[in-house]
Design an enzyme around this catalytic site. Structure first.
Site, PDB file in Angstrom:
ATOM      1  N   LEU A   1       3.846  11.677  13.513  1.00 48.84           N
ATOM      2  CA  LEU A   1       4.410  12.921  14.065  1.00 48.84           C
ATOM      3  C   LEU A   1       5.911  13.122  13.772  1.00 48.84           C
ATOM      4  CD1 LEU A   1       3.736  15.414  15.993  1.00 48.84           C
ATOM      5  CD2 LEU A   1       4.844  14.063  17.742  1.00 48.84           C
TER       6      LEU A   1
ATOM      7  N   THR B   1       0.869  -1.179   0.000  1.00 44.03           N
ATOM      8  CA  THR B   1       0.000   0.000   0.000  1.00 44.03           C
ATOM      9  C   THR B   1       0.910   1.235   0.000  1.00 44.03           C
ATOM     10  OG1 THR B   1      -0.026   0.304   2.392  1.00 44.03           O
ATOM     11  CG2 THR B   1      -1.635  -1.268   1.475  1.00 44.03           C
TER      12      THR B   1
ATOM     13  N   HIS C   1      -9.148  12.663  20.412  1.00 44.16           N
ATOM     14  CA  HIS C   1      -7.693  12.580  20.630  1.00 44.16           C
ATOM     15  C   HIS C   1      -7.371  12.021  22.023  1.00 44.16           C
ATOM     16  CE1 HIS C   1      -3.771  15.005  19.684  1.00 44.16           C
ATOM     17  NE2 HIS C   1      -3.523  13.752  20.022  1.00 44.16           N
TER      18      HIS C   1
ATOM     19  N   TYR D   1      -9.039   3.331  14.359  1.00 42.08           N
ATOM     20  CA  TYR D   1      -7.818   2.511  14.262  1.00 42.08           C
ATOM     21  C   TYR D   1      -7.709   1.585  15.471  1.00 42.08           C
ATOM     22  CZ  TYR D   1      -2.885   1.330  15.031  1.00 42.08           C
ATOM     23  OH  TYR D   1      -1.707   0.648  15.309  1.00 42.08           O
TER      24      TYR D   1
ATOM     25  N   LYS E   1      -7.850  -2.547  15.860  1.00 35.54           N
ATOM     26  CA  LYS E   1      -6.761  -3.367  16.435  1.00 35.54           C
ATOM     27  C   LYS E   1      -7.279  -4.144  17.651  1.00 35.54           C
ATOM     28  CE  LYS E   1      -2.968  -3.535  15.322  1.00 35.54           C
ATOM     29  NZ  LYS E   1      -2.261  -4.357  14.304  1.00 35.54           N
TER      30      LYS E   1
ATOM     31  N   THR F   1      -1.111  -2.706  19.422  1.00 34.35           N
ATOM     32  CA  THR F   1      -0.766  -1.363  19.906  1.00 34.35           C
ATOM     33  C   THR F   1      -1.305  -1.121  21.318  1.00 34.35           C
ATOM     34  OG1 THR F   1      -1.331   0.969  19.551  1.00 34.35           O
ATOM     35  CG2 THR F   1      -2.841  -0.608  18.633  1.00 34.35           C
ATOM     36  N   ASP F   2      -0.657  -0.204  22.029  1.00 29.79           N
ATOM     37  CA  ASP F   2      -1.180   0.173  23.353  1.00 29.79           C
ATOM     38  C   ASP F   2      -2.461   1.003  23.233  1.00 29.79           C
ATOM     39  OD1 ASP F   2      -0.064   2.524  22.336  1.00 29.79           O
ATOM     40  OD2 ASP F   2       1.102   2.990  24.141  1.00 29.79           O
ATOM     41  N   GLU F   3      -2.768   1.459  22.004  1.00 30.39           N
ATOM     42  CA  GLU F   3      -3.947   2.322  21.834  1.00 30.39           C
ATOM     43  C   GLU F   3      -5.248   1.575  22.103  1.00 30.39           C
ATOM     44  OE1 GLU F   3      -3.650   5.001  18.472  1.00 30.39           O
ATOM     45  OE2 GLU F   3      -1.477   4.893  18.513  1.00 30.39           O
TER      46      GLU F   3
HETATM   47  P1  NAD Z   1       2.980   0.732   8.356  1.00 26.27           P
HETATM   48  O1  NAD Z   1       1.732   1.442   7.985  1.00 26.27           O
HETATM   49  O2  NAD Z   1       4.284   1.411   8.210  1.00 26.27           O
HETATM   50  O3  NAD Z   1       3.080  -0.640   7.522  1.00 26.27           O
HETATM   51  C1  NAD Z   1       1.998  -1.486   7.332  1.00 26.27           C
HETATM   52  C2  NAD Z   1       2.374  -2.453   6.221  1.00 26.27           C
HETATM   53  O4  NAD Z   1       1.258  -3.341   6.027  1.00 26.27           O
HETATM   54  C3  NAD Z   1       2.651  -1.784   4.880  1.00 26.27           C
HETATM   55  O5  NAD Z   1       3.822  -2.327   4.306  1.00 26.27           O
HETATM   56  C4  NAD Z   1       1.429  -2.119   4.040  1.00 26.27           C
HETATM   57  O6  NAD Z   1       1.720  -2.237   2.657  1.00 26.27           O
HETATM   58  C5  NAD Z   1       1.009  -3.452   4.640  1.00 26.27           C
HETATM   59  N1  NAD Z   1      -0.425  -3.719   4.460  1.00 26.27           N
HETATM   60  C6  NAD Z   1      -1.468  -2.908   4.772  1.00 26.27           C
HETATM   61  N2  NAD Z   1      -2.632  -3.480   4.438  1.00 26.27           N
HETATM   62  C7  NAD Z   1      -2.324  -4.691   3.925  1.00 26.27           C
HETATM   63  C8  NAD Z   1      -3.098  -5.767   3.401  1.00 26.27           C
HETATM   64  N3  NAD Z   1      -4.440  -5.681   3.330  1.00 26.27           N
HETATM   65  N4  NAD Z   1      -2.468  -6.880   2.971  1.00 26.27           N
HETATM   66  C9  NAD Z   1      -1.111  -6.967   3.037  1.00 26.27           C
HETATM   67  N5  NAD Z   1      -0.321  -5.975   3.491  1.00 26.27           N
HETATM   68  C10 NAD Z   1      -0.923  -4.845   3.920  1.00 26.27           C
HETATM   69  O7  NAD Z   1       2.738   0.254   9.838  1.00 26.27           O
HETATM   70  P2  NAD Z   1       3.775   0.113  11.054  1.00 26.27           P
HETATM   71  O8  NAD Z   1       3.855   1.414  11.743  1.00 26.27           O
HETATM   72  O9  NAD Z   1       5.005  -0.546  10.600  1.00 26.27           O
HETATM   73  O10 NAD Z   1       2.940  -0.880  11.996  1.00 26.27           O
HETATM   74  C11 NAD Z   1       3.051  -2.283  11.832  1.00 26.27           C
HETATM   75  C12 NAD Z   1       2.159  -2.970  12.844  1.00 26.27           C
HETATM   76  O11 NAD Z   1       2.550  -2.593  14.158  1.00 26.27           O
HETATM   77  C13 NAD Z   1       0.684  -2.599  12.702  1.00 26.27           C
HETATM   78  O12 NAD Z   1      -0.080  -3.757  12.932  1.00 26.27           O
HETATM   79  C14 NAD Z   1       0.464  -1.566  13.801  1.00 26.27           C
HETATM   80  O13 NAD Z   1      -0.876  -1.597  14.260  1.00 26.27           O
HETATM   81  C15 NAD Z   1       1.428  -2.059  14.866  1.00 26.27           C
HETATM   82  N6  NAD Z   1       1.967  -1.011  15.764  1.00 26.27           N
HETATM   83  C16 NAD Z   1       2.517   0.133  15.247  1.00 26.27           C
HETATM   84  C17 NAD Z   1       3.054   1.081  16.114  1.00 26.27           C
HETATM   85  C18 NAD Z   1       3.706   2.341  15.598  1.00 26.27           C
HETATM   86  O14 NAD Z   1       4.076   3.209  16.390  1.00 26.27           O
HETATM   87  N7  NAD Z   1       3.924   2.491  14.291  1.00 26.27           N
HETATM   88  C19 NAD Z   1       3.016   0.868  17.505  1.00 26.27           C
HETATM   89  C20 NAD Z   1       2.434  -0.321  17.985  1.00 26.27           C
HETATM   90  C21 NAD Z   1       1.932  -1.257  17.105  1.00 26.27           C
HETATM   91  P1  TYD Z   2       0.853   9.900  15.492  1.00 28.05           P
HETATM   92  O1  TYD Z   2       2.300   9.913  15.111  1.00 28.05           O
HETATM   93  O2  TYD Z   2      -0.178  10.017  14.420  1.00 28.05           O
HETATM   94  O3  TYD Z   2       0.632   8.580  16.361  1.00 28.05           O
HETATM   95  P2  TYD Z   2      -0.654   8.144  17.274  1.00 28.05           P
HETATM   96  O4  TYD Z   2      -1.803   9.008  16.929  1.00 28.05           O
HETATM   97  O5  TYD Z   2      -0.860   6.737  16.831  1.00 28.05           O
HETATM   98  O6  TYD Z   2      -0.207   8.286  18.688  1.00 28.05           O
HETATM   99  O7  TYD Z   2       0.607  11.068  16.522  1.00 28.05           O
HETATM  100  C1  TYD Z   2       1.362  11.194  17.699  1.00 28.05           C
HETATM  101  C2  TYD Z   2       0.832  12.374  18.464  1.00 28.05           C
HETATM  102  O8  TYD Z   2       1.106  13.571  17.718  1.00 28.05           O
HETATM  103  C3  TYD Z   2      -0.668  12.353  18.643  1.00 28.05           C
HETATM  104  O9  TYD Z   2      -0.967  12.927  19.935  1.00 28.05           O
HETATM  105  C4  TYD Z   2      -1.197  13.247  17.534  1.00 28.05           C
HETATM  106  C5  TYD Z   2      -0.104  14.269  17.385  1.00 28.05           C
HETATM  107  N1  TYD Z   2       0.101  14.817  16.028  1.00 28.05           N
HETATM  108  C6  TYD Z   2       0.149  16.194  15.827  1.00 28.05           C
HETATM  109  O10 TYD Z   2       0.010  16.993  16.774  1.00 28.05           O
HETATM  110  N2  TYD Z   2       0.336  16.652  14.558  1.00 28.05           N
HETATM  111  C7  TYD Z   2       0.482  15.823  13.496  1.00 28.05           C
HETATM  112  O11 TYD Z   2       0.642  16.284  12.332  1.00 28.05           O
HETATM  113  C8  TYD Z   2       0.441  14.397  13.733  1.00 28.05           C
HETATM  114  C9  TYD Z   2       0.591  13.435  12.586  1.00 28.05           C
HETATM  115  C10 TYD Z   2       0.260  13.944  15.014  1.00 28.05           C
END
Ligand code: NAD
Ligand code: TYD
Length: 363
Positions: free
Chosen positions: A210, A52, A304, A170, A174, A145-147
């Site tokens: 962010l 994606t 938020h 979101y 999850k 996620t912790d969310e």
């Molecule tokens: P990301 O958005 O960077 O990557 C997601 C990947 O999944 C992409 O490569 C995308 O192409 C693929 N994907 C999406 N839909 C798909 C589908 N239908 N079939 C196959 N592939 C698909 O996400 P990330 O930040 O690397 O997060 C990875 C995982 O970790 C997620 O499950 C997210 O919920 C979890 N997570 C993320 C964070 C964070 O801070 N980024 C924290 C805790 C948990």
């Molecule tokens: P984000 O990186 O989107 O992660 P999450 O919402 O999953 O925690 O956002 C982190 C924090 O930053 C969240 O409190 C929302 C805030 N934020 C901004 O203030 N401005 C921005 O442009 C973005 C993307 C996030």
């Protein structure tokens, strides 16, 4: 050299493993894939990703030729495709990261989150049931996620016992997928483990969250849209520490358990933004205060969550994990990576995607 090869062949014979990592072309997934390909030469690591807007094979160009690595392009929501894949390869384990991951996108298009995160996960669970039937060591590891726990007030920490109370589409998707994983464990005895992690940062992070968004905007002298008053708190973890925790949990986590993963590293958004501005001014040889002028307070994100913070004592106590990278080191490495990889930034932002704040959160 000969001895090393012999040892590898021996291990391959005794523990041949085919591991399916979903979402491996994304931010966290690419760090997990690289770790598995490099650390476990006697495993075959399959990376399944739909590519994606958030998935990018450039994230893995250093391992793409490895003989213990294969990339499979496909959508986890496509039942026929998933069933075919599982009929072709006998997977010993699934590490499931593929998901739609950005809260702001989930607010404008919740159904796409139900599709990928809920339906996609249930498809993988169904396919995993037959894989687990013939293989007692099979396990399904869901990265979450912790969310899912909702929001904290000014004090307290999320533990593994905190009730789920998701507030965004979101986190609701999850939470739902976590529940399905647990339900498949209870109902069908599918061996599983789940981890719930705090906000990650580091190289290869798509520049809509962010930290990478603000780094990219500072480089390009664009506004830094801080939602609301900026007094929202997140607990930040360097992505390679998350990948290490995932490796540990996959190999040593107990069946049916949940592990919280966090950085013990809480920052209010506005303080983090100001820190980034100071660090970037230094890196770019700009006058002190230049980047702070880009800060723009914009309309708040609906629903938020005020504060996330993880109690990661269980994984520390049971598996000996703790973050190894300090926030200072991690941010420095992250900023350097983005400054050194501006082609990557230009490439990933050249496609068909929208910066959500531009549409939703005007000053
Ligand atoms: P990301 O958005 O960077 O990557 C997601 C990947 O999944 C992409 O490569 C995308 O192409 C693929 N994907 C999406 N839909 C798909 C589908 N239908 N079939 C196959 N592939 C698909 O996400 P990330 O930040 O690397 O997060 C990875 C995982 O970790 C997620 O499950 C997210 O919920 C979890 N997570 C993320 C964070 C964070 O801070 N980024 C924290 C805790 C948990
Ligand atoms: P984000 O990186 O989107 O992660 P999450 O919402 O999953 O925690 O956002 C982190 C924090 O930053 C969240 O409190 C929302 C805030 N934020 C901004 O203030 N401005 C921005 O442009 C973005 C993307 C996030």
């Amino acid at each position: 050299m000969f001895l090393a090869i012999l040892q590898e062949v021996k291990m391959k014979k005794s523990t041949p493993k085919s591991i399916l990592i979903t979402g491996g072309a994304g931010f966290i997934g690419s760090h997990v894939v690289r770790r598995f390909v490099n650390s476990y030469p006697y495993y075959h690591t399959y990376n399944l990703d739909a590519l994606t807007y958030a998935g990018n094979l450039e994230n893995l160009k250093d391992v793409q030729e490895a003989r213990n690595y294969s990339f499979v392009k496909g959508d986890i929501v496509d039942t026929d495709f998933i069933n075919h894949l599982f009929s072709q390869t006998k997977f010993d384990g699934v590490i499931h990261l593929a998901a739609e991951s950005h809260v702001d996108r989930s607010i404008s298009n919740p159904l796409s989150f139900v599709r990928a995160n809920v339906l996609g996960t249930v498809n993988l669970l169904n396919a995993s049931l037959s894989a687990a039937k013939d293989n007692p060591s099979f396990k399904f590891y869901h990265i979450s996620t912790d969310e899912v726990y909702g929001t904290l007030g000014d004090t307290g920490l999320f533990t593994e016992m905190t009730p789920y109370s998701p507030n965004s589409p979101y986190s609701a998707s999850k939470a739902s997928s976590d529940h399905f994983v647990r339900a498949y464990g209870e109902t069908y005895d599918l061996p599983f483990v789940i981890s719930n992690c705090s906000n990650n940062y580091g190289p290869n992070h798509f520049p809509e969250k962010l930290i990478p968004l603000f780094i990219n905007n500072i480089i390009n002298n664009r506004p830094l849209p801080v939602y609301g008053d900026g007094n929202y708190t997140r607990d930040w973890l360097y992505v390679k520490d998350h990948a290490e925790a995932i490796d540990l949990i996959f190999h040593k986590g107990k069946n049916g358990e949940t592990y919280n993963i966090g950085g013990f590293n809480e920052w209010k958004n506005i303080d983090l933004t100001k820190l980034l501005c100071r660090l970037m001014d230094k890196k770019l040889n700009r006058m002190k205060g230049t980047s702070e002028k880009l800060i723009t307070f914009v309309k708040d994100r609906p629903g938020h969550d005020l504060r996330y913070a993880i109690d990661a004592s269980k994984i520390n106590r049971e598996l000996g994990w703790k973050p190894s990278v300090t926030f200072e080191e991690g941010l420095e490495r992250t900023i350097d990576w983005y400054l050194d990889n501006q082609e990557w930034l230009d490439h990933v932002t050249s496609g068909d995607y929208t910066l959500y704040y531009q549409k939703q959160y005007q000053p």
